[in-house]
Write a protein that holds these residues in place. Sequence first.
Motif, short mmCIF file in Angstrom:
data_model
loop_
_atom_site.label_atom_id
_atom_site.label_comp_id
_atom_site.label_asym_id
_atom_site.label_seq_id
_atom_site.Cartn_x
_atom_site.Cartn_y
_atom_site.Cartn_z
N PHE A 44 0.81 -1.21 0.00
CA PHE A 44 0.00 0.00 0.00
C PHE A 44 0.85 1.27 0.00
CE2 PHE A 44 -3.49 -2.79 1.39
CZ PHE A 44 -4.47 -2.36 0.50
N TRP A 45 2.09 1.18 0.48
CA TRP A 45 2.94 2.36 0.53
C TRP A 45 3.63 2.62 -0.80
CZ3 TRP A 45 8.60 2.42 1.84
CH2 TRP A 45 9.07 3.73 2.00
N LYS A 46 4.15 1.58 -1.47
CA LYS A 46 4.91 1.78 -2.70
C LYS A 46 4.19 1.28 -3.96
CE LYS A 46 8.98 3.50 -1.70
NZ LYS A 46 9.44 4.71 -2.29
N VAL A 47 3.68 0.11 -3.93
CA VAL A 47 3.16 -0.52 -5.15
C VAL A 47 1.78 0.02 -5.51
CG1 VAL A 47 2.51 -2.72 -6.20
CG2 VAL A 47 4.54 -2.59 -4.73
N TYR A 48 0.90 0.10 -4.51
CA TYR A 48 -0.48 0.52 -4.79
C TYR A 48 -0.54 1.94 -5.38
CZ TYR A 48 -5.45 1.41 -4.19
OH TYR A 48 -6.75 1.72 -4.40
N PRO A 49 0.22 2.92 -4.82
CA PRO A 49 0.18 4.26 -5.45
C PRO A 49 0.70 4.23 -6.89
CG PRO A 49 1.12 4.43 -3.25
CD PRO A 49 0.95 2.96 -3.55
N GLN A 50 1.70 3.41 -7.13
CA GLN A 50 2.22 3.29 -8.50
C GLN A 50 1.15 2.68 -9.41
OE1 GLN A 50 5.09 4.50 -9.47
NE2 GLN A 50 4.82 3.86 -11.57
N ILE A 51 0.47 1.65 -8.89
CA ILE A 51 -0.60 1.02 -9.68
C ILE A 51 -1.72 2.03 -9.92
CG2 ILE A 51 -2.41 -0.73 -9.62
CD1 ILE A 51 -0.42 -2.55 -8.16
N ARG A 52 -2.10 2.80 -8.87
CA ARG A 52 -3.16 3.80 -9.03
C ARG A 52 -2.74 4.89 -10.02
NH1 ARG A 52 -7.05 5.25 -4.34
NH2 ARG A 52 -7.30 6.92 -5.84
N ARG A 53 -1.48 5.33 -9.91
CA ARG A 53 -0.99 6.35 -10.82
C ARG A 53 -1.00 5.84 -12.25
NH1 ARG A 53 2.76 8.25 -7.74
NH2 ARG A 53 4.24 6.59 -8.21
N THR A 54 -0.50 4.63 -12.46
CA THR A 54 -0.50 4.02 -13.79
C THR A 54 -1.92 3.85 -14.30
OG1 THR A 54 1.54 2.84 -13.26
CG2 THR A 54 0.30 2.06 -15.15
N TYR A 55 -2.80 3.38 -13.41
CA TYR A 55 -4.21 3.20 -13.78
C TYR A 55 -4.85 4.55 -14.14
CZ TYR A 55 -9.17 2.14 -13.37
OH TYR A 55 -10.50 2.02 -13.62
N ALA A 56 -4.54 5.58 -13.32
CA ALA A 56 -5.09 6.92 -13.58
C ALA A 56 -4.56 7.46 -14.91
CB ALA A 56 -4.76 7.87 -12.44
N GLU A 57 -3.25 7.28 -15.13
CA GLU A 57 -2.68 7.75 -16.40
C GLU A 57 -3.33 7.04 -17.58
OE1 GLU A 57 1.50 7.10 -16.08
OE2 GLU A 57 1.80 8.79 -14.70
N ARG A 58 -3.47 5.73 -17.46
CA ARG A 58 -4.09 4.97 -18.56
C ARG A 58 -5.55 5.39 -18.73
NH1 ARG A 58 -1.79 -1.20 -18.27
NH2 ARG A 58 0.34 -0.68 -18.83
N SER A 59 -6.26 5.58 -17.61
CA SER A 59 -7.66 6.01 -17.69
C SER A 59 -7.75 7.37 -18.36
CB SER A 59 -8.29 6.08 -16.30
OG SER A 59 -8.36 4.80 -15.73
N ASP A 60 -6.85 8.29 -17.90
CA ASP A 60 -6.85 9.61 -18.52
C ASP A 60 -6.52 9.53 -20.00
OD1 ASP A 60 -7.48 10.74 -16.13
OD2 ASP A 60 -5.43 11.39 -15.65
#
Length: 196
Positions: A44-60
Amino acid sequence: MAISTLLLAAEEGGGHSDENVLVPPVSELLIGILAFGLLVAFFFWKVYPQIRRTYAERSDRIEGNLARAERTQREAEDLLVSYRRQLAEAQDEAGRIRQDAREQGQQILDSLRAQAGEEVAEIKARGEAQLAAERAQVVAQIRREIGEIALELATKIVGHELQRDDRQRQLIDDFIAGLDRPADGTTVPAPAGPGG
């Protein structure tokens, strides 16, 4: 297979019969829970934010691409409507040009027909005038020849030559005028000759 391995290990260590083989020791359990907690915290500290950021970038990116695609599709539809309108206007303009060309062609044809009619009438009038002039000339020439023949005939009948002067011309004109008179006594106007 893992269960059979555990059972074999429990039988070999047979000195601890009061312990349950399926329940791990508390220290191992605490270490496993702590390691799992650290793993979840790291996730939740390192991987999840990266996954969320990647997901957000892809969504955007996907939403941007969809928005661009929709905008491009709207522009294409607007452009298609514009082209269709321009095509309809061009077809209308072509129809107007064809109609104008037909009307102008008809006007030119009518003008040429009127001009040809005028030329025909003019040629006919000139021909009739020329024919009348030639007829008058022929009639005058025939009168002169008939007068001369009549004078020669009269000279032969009278026996001496008549003098060629105004009196002779008057006799010829009177003779020809007598020829022009119909049987009922009315006079036909003789065409004017070159001599009078």
